[in-house]
Enzyme design. Structure first.
Site, PDB file in Angstrom:
ATOM      1  N   TYR A 179      -4.709  -3.978   7.505  1.00  0.00           N
ATOM      2  CA  TYR A 179      -4.810  -4.699   6.230  1.00  0.00           C
ATOM      3  C   TYR A 179      -4.283  -3.810   5.100  1.00  0.00           C
ATOM      4  O   TYR A 179      -3.449  -4.236   4.291  1.00  0.00           O
ATOM      5  CB  TYR A 179      -6.264  -5.106   5.985  1.00  0.00           C
ATOM      6  N   SER A 188      -4.014  -5.527  -2.967  1.00  0.00           N
ATOM      7  CA  SER A 188      -5.426  -5.180  -2.841  1.00  0.00           C
ATOM      8  C   SER A 188      -5.588  -3.738  -3.304  1.00  0.00           C
ATOM      9  O   SER A 188      -4.600  -2.994  -3.363  1.00  0.00           O
ATOM     10  CB  SER A 188      -5.832  -5.314  -1.368  1.00  0.00           C
TER      11      SER A 188
END
Ligand code: NDP
Length: 251
Positions: free
Chosen positions: A171, A158
């Site tokens: 995350y 990401s």
């Protein structure tokens, strides 16, 4: 740049023919699109996920399209124990004797909160699903990947796996970990030209996870998962042979 090469890639209709590819989180979002794209280009796909009905819908779509019949592995990766992983490896070994592609796609967002207040239990859950699970699954499946003539492991990263951003907590940390895991593995396997390990960053994409992360955003402002597939097909197929230790952007 490698990301541009991958983005512009036009896969042949049988680009992934005779390849067996396991995709986690294959029932929805980007994993579903990747499963449809891989099967549509000739791969036999192992659809792994936790919601049987969603996996069956993807299965039906693949079969209706005339692509190779996929397999379904229903498993909640957040709860999986050692024997669950080995059972998947055994089933693949028994059916195909090898694995040619492994797409680590399933993950969870967790909490959007400052580190100072981040819930410790949620932190553990996110790190487990997003980082520990890909590590364990990779370790268990390496012997089967070794039996392929050209195996590709793809980890999903990401933007916040490369540059930390406020309130992305576990995350972001998990995606930094994924980048490190992929690089470490690539370096360990570099003498074995037959297994490569790379990361992919889909970028903001119209999925359930994106909507949860950005509830105020117009979903139509983000591309559909299906539009990112050139990079996935490039990384999972023969066109990227020899490419390892990289992190690619789909957008
Ligand atoms: P979604 O939430 O839309 O889909 C995630 C998939 O993973 C679902 O099929 C879900 O199953 C499955 N999954 C979740 N938890 C588990 C579990 N415990 N066991 C098995 N399967 C599970 O996510 P996206 O498609 O958006 O994301 C895919 C990947 O791309 C993720 O790794 C994400 O971090 C990454 N990413 C996404 C971006 C985006 O903008 N969408 C941007 C950058 C990275 P079910 O449907 O049953 O819940």
């Amino acid at each position: 740049m490698l990301s541009d090469t991958a983005r512009q890639f036009v896969a042949a209709p049988d680009e992934l023919r005779d390849r067996v590819i396991l995709i986690t989180g294959a029932g929805d979002g980007i994993g579903r699109a990747a499963a449809l794209a891989c099967a549509g280009h000739g791969a036999t796909v192992v659809l792994l996920g936790r919601t049987q009905a969603k996996l069956e819908a993807v299965y039906d779509e693949i079969v209706a399209g005339g692509s190779p019949e996929p397999a379904i592995a229903v498993l909640d990766l957040a709860r999986a124990q050692g024997p669950d992983y080995f059972q998947i490896a055994e089933q693949i070994e028994r059916t195909w004797g090898r694995l040619d592609g492994l797409l680590h796609n399933a993950s969870m967002l967790g909490q959007r909160a400052p580190i100072e207040h981040y819930d410790i239990g949620i932190w553990h859950q996110v790190i487990h699903l997003n980082l520990n699970v890909p590590f364990i699954l990779t370790q268990v499946l390496i012997p089967l990947l070794r039996k392929s003539a050209d195996a590709s492991i793809v980890f999903t990263s990401s933007g916040v796996g490369r540059e930390g951003r406020a309130y992305w907590g576990a995350y972001a940390a998990s995606k930094f970990g994924i980048e490190g895991l992929s690089q470490t593995l690539a370096d360990e396997l570099k003498t074995e030209a037959r297994i490569r390990s790379n990361c992919i960053n889909p970028g903001g994409t119209r999925t359930r996870m994106r909507a949860a992360a950005y509830p105020g955003e117009d979903p139509l402002s983000r591309p559909e998962p299906g539009s990112l597939m050139a990079t996935y097909l490039w990384l999972l197929g023969p066109a990227s042979r020899g490419v390892t230790g990289h992190s690619l952007d789909c957008q």
